[in-house]
Design a protein around this motif. Structure first.
Motif, PDB file in Angstrom:
ATOM      1  N   THR A  29       0.835  -1.196   0.000  1.00 40.18           N
ATOM      2  CA  THR A  29       0.000   0.000   0.000  1.00 40.18           C
ATOM      3  C   THR A  29       0.874   1.252   0.000  1.00 40.18           C
ATOM      4  O   THR A  29       1.850   1.330   0.749  1.00 40.18           O
ATOM      5  N   VAL A  30       0.532   2.202  -0.887  1.00 37.19           N
ATOM      6  CA  VAL A  30       1.136   3.536  -0.871  1.00 37.19           C
ATOM      7  C   VAL A  30       0.071   4.487  -0.349  1.00 37.19           C
ATOM      8  O   VAL A  30      -0.867   4.834  -1.077  1.00 37.19           O
ATOM      9  N   VAL A  36       6.707   5.614  -0.543  1.00 32.95           N
ATOM     10  CA  VAL A  36       7.000   4.239  -0.150  1.00 32.95           C
ATOM     11  C   VAL A  36       8.146   3.730  -1.006  1.00 32.95           C
ATOM     12  O   VAL A  36       8.099   3.811  -2.237  1.00 32.95           O
ATOM     13  N   GLY A  37       9.195   3.231  -0.367  1.00 33.08           N
ATOM     14  CA  GLY A  37      10.326   2.679  -1.088  1.00 33.08           C
ATOM     15  C   GLY A  37      10.124   1.207  -1.383  1.00 33.08           C
ATOM     16  O   GLY A  37       9.581   0.467  -0.556  1.00 33.08           O
ATOM     17  N   TYR A 212      16.714   7.871   3.194  1.00 33.25           N
ATOM     18  CA  TYR A 212      16.719   9.333   3.145  1.00 33.25           C
ATOM     19  C   TYR A 212      15.383   9.904   2.694  1.00 33.25           C
ATOM     20  O   TYR A 212      14.936  10.929   3.213  1.00 33.25           O
ATOM     21  N   ILE A 213      14.723   9.230   1.741  1.00 30.55           N
ATOM     22  CA  ILE A 213      13.580   9.861   1.087  1.00 30.55           C
ATOM     23  C   ILE A 213      12.228   9.265   1.460  1.00 30.55           C
ATOM     24  O   ILE A 213      11.208   9.957   1.399  1.00 30.55           O
ATOM     25  N   ALA A 214      12.179   7.975   1.857  1.00 31.00           N
ATOM     26  CA  ALA A 214      10.895   7.286   1.993  1.00 31.00           C
ATOM     27  C   ALA A 214      10.367   7.303   3.425  1.00 31.00           C
ATOM     28  O   ALA A 214      11.117   7.434   4.394  1.00 31.00           O
ATOM     29  N   ASP A 215       9.045   7.161   3.527  1.00 30.44           N
ATOM     30  CA  ASP A 215       8.400   7.017   4.837  1.00 30.44           C
ATOM     31  C   ASP A 215       8.452   5.563   5.294  1.00 30.44           C
ATOM     32  O   ASP A 215       8.808   5.265   6.430  1.00 30.44           O
TER      33      ASP A 215
END
Length: 267
Positions: A29-30, A36-37, A212-215
């Motif tokens: 799920t996004v 989401v990575g 670094y970038i994803a939740d």
């Protein structure tokens, strides 16, 4: 922004005894307005998932839901409608851009294809897209061959944003770039996600980048998700042996006698 639900997705290649599942029962799920990575080595199935979501590859089984509405196999006008909802940014910005078209023509074409007003309105739209991806107005008259790799990827991102998609799939978008510009592109994606409240599926082989970038992050191996959780926790405390091996492969630097992960942000 939108919520994407991937439900028990299966993608089979080949026939009979030679068939194999490139994607084998993946659920993911996004959530609305999140990154989401999706991480894994080459051949893990992550790019196949991206192509299915974008409507470029049929699924064998399973469902895709965007805000509760099923994304079905797309053809003809349905494919254009799918493109308005879901946009994909590809690994190699040079091969994804038409070398015979200027940046302005590329962005104008994207705006025109999706019915974005008259020529004056589209010209204003091109200027706004260049502003969003931090490119100078003069870039409008340049060709892809005149741009650096990082600038070309910014143009590809701008083209993606032209149709105001509900979901963006970023497929290995920094792997073809020099290390010195990877961080700038990651920063841009993160800033745009926050500014425009985008939903993003960020696909990569680089765990440091998703930290670094994803939740949240899902780790894929041989067509299956083997671990899923908070992006920082996945890297700092991996549970699955495969994830542990990926974390061990992240470059490290020494600073005052302490190991620090190299986060792929331009160090």
């Amino acid at each position: 922004m939108a919520e994407l639900v991937v439900d028990d997705l299966v993608v089979t290649f080949g026939h009979g005894d030679s068939s194999f599942n490139a994607v084998d029962g993946v659920s993911l799920t996004v959530p609305h307005g999140s990154i989401v990575g999706l991480v894994g080595e080459s051949g893990s199935g992550k790019s196949t998932i991206a192509r299915v979501i974008a409507g470029l590859q049929p699924a064998t089984a399973g469902r895709l839901l965007l805000d509760g509405e099923e994304l079905r196999p797309a053809t003809g006008r349905q494919r254009l409608a799918r493109a308005r909802d879901v946009q994909m940014i590809f690994q190699d910005p040079y091969s994804s851009l038409n070398p015979r078209m200027t940046v302005g023509d590329t962005l104008d074409e994207a705006l025109a294809l999706h019915g974005s007003g008259n020529a004056k309105a589209r010209a204003d739209g091109v200027k706004e897209l260049l502003r969003l991806v931090r490119l100078k107005p003069g870039t409008v008259d340049q060709y892809p061959s005149q741009l650096s790799g990082g600038m070309r990827q910014r143009v590809a991102i701008a083209r993606c944003l032209a149709v105001k998609p509900r979901l963006i799939i970023a497929d290995e978008i920094t792997s073809a770039l020099d290390a010195s510009v990877q961080g700038a592109v990651l920063n841009l994606v993160r800033d745009l996600q926050r500014e425009l409240e985008l939903s993003v599926l960020f696909i990569t082989h680089n765990l440091a980048a998703v930290r670094y970038i994803a939740d949240t992050t899902a780790v894929m191996r041989k067509g299956r998700i083997v671990e899923h959780g908070d992006a920082d926790e996945i890297v700092s405390n991996p549970q699955h042996a495969y994830t542990q091996s990926l974390v061990a492969a992240i470059p490290r630097i020494q600073n005052a006698g302490t190991d620090h992960l190299l986060h792929a942000i331009g160090h």
